[in-house]
Design an enzyme around this catalytic site. Structure first.
Site, short mmCIF file in Angstrom:
data_model
loop_
_atom_site.label_atom_id
_atom_site.label_comp_id
_atom_site.label_asym_id
_atom_site.label_seq_id
_atom_site.Cartn_x
_atom_site.Cartn_y
_atom_site.Cartn_z
N ASP A 112 2.30 -12.45 5.03
CA ASP A 112 2.51 -11.40 6.15
C ASP A 112 1.58 -11.84 7.33
O ASP A 112 0.57 -11.42 7.92
CB ASP A 112 1.88 -10.13 5.56
CG ASP A 112 2.52 -9.05 6.32
OD1 ASP A 112 3.39 -9.08 7.18
OD2 ASP A 112 1.88 -7.89 6.06
N CYS B 200 -22.32 18.10 19.84
CA CYS B 200 -22.91 18.98 20.79
C CYS B 200 -22.62 20.72 20.94
O CYS B 200 -23.39 21.28 21.58
CB CYS B 200 -22.67 18.21 21.88
SG CYS B 200 -20.91 18.55 22.66
N CYS C 60 -17.32 21.11 19.12
CA CYS C 60 -17.71 19.87 19.10
C CYS C 60 -18.75 19.83 17.87
O CYS C 60 -19.86 20.34 18.06
CB CYS C 60 -18.00 19.04 20.23
SG CYS C 60 -18.66 17.35 19.70
N LYS D 177 4.79 -14.18 -0.19
CA LYS D 177 5.26 -14.04 0.92
C LYS D 177 4.28 -13.56 1.96
O LYS D 177 3.43 -12.83 2.00
CB LYS D 177 6.26 -12.89 0.85
CG LYS D 177 7.04 -12.64 2.39
CD LYS D 177 8.05 -11.49 2.06
CE LYS D 177 9.03 -11.44 3.51
NZ LYS D 177 8.41 -10.85 4.42
N CYS E 193 -13.90 17.31 22.73
CA CYS E 193 -14.89 17.92 23.16
C CYS E 193 -15.02 18.23 24.71
O CYS E 193 -14.93 17.08 25.32
CB CYS E 193 -15.96 17.32 22.43
SG CYS E 193 -17.78 17.70 23.13
N TYR F 118 6.60 -23.49 4.57
CA TYR F 118 7.10 -23.41 3.38
C TYR F 118 8.55 -23.51 3.66
O TYR F 118 9.31 -23.48 2.53
CB TYR F 118 6.79 -21.86 2.93
CG TYR F 118 7.04 -20.96 3.95
CD1 TYR F 118 8.54 -20.67 4.58
CD2 TYR F 118 6.18 -19.95 4.45
CE1 TYR F 118 8.52 -19.65 5.70
CE2 TYR F 118 6.41 -19.03 5.57
CZ TYR F 118 7.61 -18.86 6.08
OH TYR F 118 7.71 -17.97 7.02
N CYS G 78 -22.67 15.48 25.40
CA CYS G 78 -22.45 15.29 24.10
C CYS G 78 -22.98 13.87 23.66
O CYS G 78 -22.47 12.74 24.07
CB CYS G 78 -20.87 15.36 23.75
SG CYS G 78 -20.40 15.10 22.01
N GLU H 57 6.69 -17.99 -4.83
CA GLU H 57 5.48 -18.28 -3.88
C GLU H 57 5.07 -17.18 -3.09
O GLU H 57 6.25 -16.06 -2.76
CB GLU H 57 5.78 -19.37 -2.91
CG GLU H 57 6.72 -18.85 -2.03
CD GLU H 57 7.37 -20.22 -0.97
OE1 GLU H 57 6.83 -20.58 0.02
OE2 GLU H 57 8.43 -20.45 -1.38
N LYS I 286 9.28 -7.21 -3.17
CA LYS I 286 8.05 -6.85 -2.22
C LYS I 286 7.25 -6.17 -3.19
O LYS I 286 7.78 -5.48 -4.23
CB LYS I 286 8.64 -5.88 -1.25
CG LYS I 286 9.57 -6.41 -0.29
CD LYS I 286 8.65 -7.00 1.05
CE LYS I 286 9.23 -7.51 2.19
NZ LYS I 286 9.50 -6.31 3.31
P1 AMP Z 1 11.58 -10.23 6.63
O1 AMP Z 1 11.56 -10.68 8.25
O2 AMP Z 1 10.68 -9.28 6.13
O3 AMP Z 1 12.90 -10.18 6.18
O4 AMP Z 1 11.26 -11.64 5.78
C1 AMP Z 1 11.43 -12.79 6.26
C2 AMP Z 1 10.32 -13.39 6.71
O5 AMP Z 1 9.37 -13.63 5.72
C3 AMP Z 1 10.49 -14.98 7.22
O6 AMP Z 1 11.05 -14.97 8.41
C4 AMP Z 1 8.96 -15.70 7.05
O7 AMP Z 1 8.20 -15.39 8.47
C5 AMP Z 1 8.39 -14.55 6.05
N1 AMP Z 1 7.89 -15.43 5.15
C6 AMP Z 1 6.47 -15.31 4.63
N2 AMP Z 1 6.18 -15.92 3.76
C7 AMP Z 1 7.55 -16.72 3.38
C8 AMP Z 1 7.71 -17.68 2.52
N3 AMP Z 1 7.00 -18.14 1.44
N4 AMP Z 1 9.10 -18.16 2.40
C9 AMP Z 1 9.99 -17.70 3.23
N5 AMP Z 1 9.60 -16.88 4.03
C10 AMP Z 1 8.35 -16.35 4.41
#
Ligand code: AMP
Length: 719
Positions: free
Chosen positions: A130, A432, A429, A128, A447, A236, A453, A126, A324
């Site tokens: 951010d 100006c 600048c 990850k 500047c 998740y 300006c 799935e 990653k």
């Molecule tokens: P990291 O802190 O970079 O080591 O990654 C772990 C963090 O990834 C977890 O604490 C979650 O906040 C985040 N994360 C995002 N998506 C997922 C996912 N699908 N499953 C598990 N962790 C996830």
């Protein structure tokens, strides 16, 4: 990116030093990212440093530090939130960067479980997300607590904030009696862009990327602010549960979806590493069009019985890994370098690039930071990119790491055109033509044109009308820009004469009518009377932020008093940096200058900027013309009847044992005293706690009355 000695070539001594350096760097980066929501490096750089740390630790296991970055998850909770101890620890994830890492993960899981290579073993795969992880605790189907990950053991209690997020149900039915749902709070690209636009409009904080915006929005001490922020949530995982959700990872996710949580639609069950890789590639291909940031794919052993057997290492589960995505970068050509001019005159170099797709997004502009960066050195003069400079015509590497603004990260010298010249950063600048001066210790060239300006003027006008300054309803960045373009508003004072000059014309303008024009003029009139601190902040002088505005206002109490002091501290503006240095040395001795400097919380840089602004003839006239339109409110002196210290200038030094410095200062000020940071002939009283040093000495030399803390409390009648 990071260039350093190959790990295999490090001696023991070098490794020791390097591990220490990495521990410091990573812990600072961690704090900036998790506690302050203000990253100091990209995620990819962070990962690279962590990897390097792990490699060195693997080579020299006996050198592993107690505070090893490998043993840490996130950062401690920030102050200001109550702490929550997680019933079940919140973990981080191990990382895979290459196909080989993924195969190794599968191999190690099998070997741990004693499964032969051909035995079936399913994984979920799935995206990850951010964002930031959030644990939601439900008891009897009701949301009772929400907590951030913090350092994995202790997080921040953000329950009130979480309740404002639409994706987070307050109540669920059919769930185990105790259920901790875990998932990610995030912000979509569209919501992020709109939020930043709103923030910019009102002069608020602009976030670096959606993750920071999500974290900054969730972790608001005032949950009502969180409510106005468009946060979302994907579930998740889970922590404590009074009964299992299902027998598999996938089954549990489906159950969470059933209970009313959003789960990620790109979650799949994969039977082999090939299928996992295929899904990884499929997700990567959709990355740019998902509408929210992801930074990889997470694989988890599907069978929860296996998960239990595999268990955890110190900070990561053995049954999961994050694969990653490579940092988003691409090579293209640097066609030109444009210089943008900001409110305080900062010249920022922007790379104009031959458009190139970076991670699915077409990039044609990128930041070049500042002149040192272009020249291949950092602000302390140390080489970056091994000293390679960047020239127009070069083949350059562009880098995006979830950040909004891509950057130029490297240059390919082998592709450099024979006639490429080192880039000459402008000394004037581009808007100006005034000289652009770089002060000692500043990495930025600015500047010196101030109000002459046009670029600075527009930015300053936008700042003036922003919410923390004049906050004029109906007059935001967009309107200011239009009025400026049309020559209706050329400087702040023009705002207040707009009605006289263009009252009629405005009603006929596109987008304006009788009513909106009348509303605007009323809003402008309402701000003719303005508190001193807002006026000062509104001037948009460098270093003069909201806090400094309040401090100056409290100390000087009237615009006239501050202006006169600055005037007697000033000298004609310096012609260049060398001259500025020489003049500063002379100025620093003037009594008015030392009065300014001695105001607690007011630093040298601010005084310098203030004096410069007030002595620059064009800028000064603009300030005076604005002030003439206004009724700048004096700060009322606190009622100090019978106060023994009213009007006295007091300095605190040494350690105070019965109150904090801030408290002492506030009480003294409430009694009409002026609190100063340094001792001079104007000081009436020195309050010296244990450990007092040079200030006590100076006071003794000047014959200034000195009291200890008890003596002070007795004097003010609060012993
Ligand atoms: P990291 O802190 O970079 O080591 O990654 C772990 C963090 O990834 C977890 O604490 C979650 O906040 C985040 N994360 C995002 N998506 C997922 C996912 N699908 N499953 C598990 N962790 C996830």
């Amino acid at each position: 990116m990071i260039e350093a000695t190959d790990v295999s070539a490090l001696s023991r001594e070098q490794a020791l030093v390097e591990l220490e350096r990495l521990a410091t760097l990573l812990s600072e980066a961690n704090r900036a990212y998790h506690t302050e929501d203000a990253p100091v490096m990209s995620d990819a750089e962070f990962d690279a440093l962590r990897r390097r740390n792990a490699e060195i630790e693997a080579r020299f296991p006996d050198l592993i530090r107690e505070d090893s970055p490998s043993a840490q998850v996130g950062a401690e909770p920030a102050e200001g939130f109550a702490k929550v101890t997680h019933a079940v620890r919140m973990y981080s994830l191990g990382n895979a960067f290459e196909e080989a890492d993924l195969r190794e993960f599968d191999r190690s899981v099998r070997s741990y479980l004693g499964l032969p290579t051909d035995a079936p073993l399913a994984y979920t795969a799935e995206p990850k997300i951010d964002g930031l992880s959030l644990s939601l605790r439900y008891e009897g189907g009701r949301l009772v607590q929400a907590a951030t990950r913090g350092d994995g053991t202790t997080g921040e209690n953000v329950t009130a904030n979480a309740r404002t997020v639409d994706d987070i149900p307050q109540e669920i039915t059919g769930a185990p009696d105790v259920l901790e749902v875990r998932g990610e709070v995030y912000m979509s690209h569209a919501d992020f862009a709109a939020l930043n636009a709103r923030q910019a409009e009102k002069g608020g904080k602009v976030f670096a990327n959606p993750r920071n915006a999500a974290a900054g929005s969730l972790r608001q001490l005032d949950a009502e602010i969180t409510r106005t922020r468009p946060l979302r949530y994907f579930a998740y995982a889970w922590g404590e549960t009074s009964e299992p959700l299902a027998e598999t990872q996938m089954g549990s996710i489906e159950r969470l979806a059933h209970l009313g949580f959003q789960t990620n639609p790109l979650t799949r069950v994969c039977e082999t590493p090939e299928e996992m890789l295929a899904h990884y590639r499929a997700v990567e291909a959709q990355r740019a069009s998902l509408g929210y940031d992801i930074d990889g794919v997470v694989y988890k052993v599907d069978d929860l019985g296996y998960q239990r057997r595999l268990g955890f290492r110190s900070t990561t589960p053995r049954w999961a890994i994050a694969h990653k995505f490579p940092a988003e970068m691409a090579w293209t050509w640097l066609e030109a370098i444009d210089i943008q001019v900001g409110r305080t005159g900062a010249l920022s170099p922007v790379a104009r690039l031959t458009p190139v797709t970076v991670g699915g997004v077409v990039v044609s502009n990128a930041t070049l930071h500042n002149e040192d960066y272009i020249a291949g050195r950092d602000s302390s003069g140390a080489p970056i990119r091994e000293g390679r400079d960047i020239r127009i015509g070069d083949r350059v590497q562009v880098y995006r790491a979830g950040d909004v603004i891509p950057k130029v990260s490297d240059v390919d010298l082998s592709a450099r055109p024979a006639d490429a010249e080192p880039y000459q950063f402008p000394t004037h600048c581009p808007v100006c033509g005034s000289e652009a001066i770089r002060e000692e210790g500043d990495s930025v060239r600015r500047c010196s044109g101030g109000m002459i300006c046009a670029a600075q003027v527009v930015e300053k006008l936008k700042h003036l009308v922003s919410r923390s300054a004049f906050d004029i309803e109906g007059l935001g960045s967009k309107q200011v820009e239009q009025f400026h373009d049309d020559g209706w508003i050329k400087e702040p004072a023009d705002i207040f004469t707009l009605e006289k000059r263009y009252g009629e014309a405005l009603t006929a303008r596109d987008g304006w009518g009788e009513k909106s024009a009348a509303n605007l003029f009323r809003a402008i009139d309402e701000r003719r009377r303005i508190p001193l601190d807002r006026f000062l902040f509104g001037l948009g002088i460098r270093h003069l932020g909201e806090v400094a505005g309040k401090t100056l206002a409290r100390h000087f109490q009237s615009w006239a008093a501050l202006r006169d002091t600055v005037d007697s501290a000033g000298a004609e503006p310096a012609a260049d940096a060398e001259d500025a240095r020489a003049r500063r040395a002379v100025l620093a001795d003037s009594p008015a200058w030392s009065e300014l400097i001695s105001v607690d919380g007011i630093g040298d840089a601010l005084v310098q900027a203030l004096v410069t602004a007030m002595r620059q003839p064009a800028e000064r006239e603009v300030i005076d013309r604005l002030a003439a339109q206004l009724d700048i409110e004096d700060v009322a002196a606190p009622s100090t009847e019978g106060s023994p210290v009213a009007g006295k200038t007091v300095v605190f030094t040494g350690t105070l044992e019965r109150m904090t410095r801030a408290e002492a200062k506030a009480r003294a000020e409430a009694l009409g005293a002026k609190v100063s940071g340094s001792v001079s002939s104007k000081t009436d009283l020195l309050v010296a706690g244990p450990g007092a040093g040079s200030k006590a000495k100076k006071a003794a030399e000047l014959g200034i009355e000195t009291l200890d803390e008890d003596g002070w409390l007795e004097l003010i009648g609060q012993a």
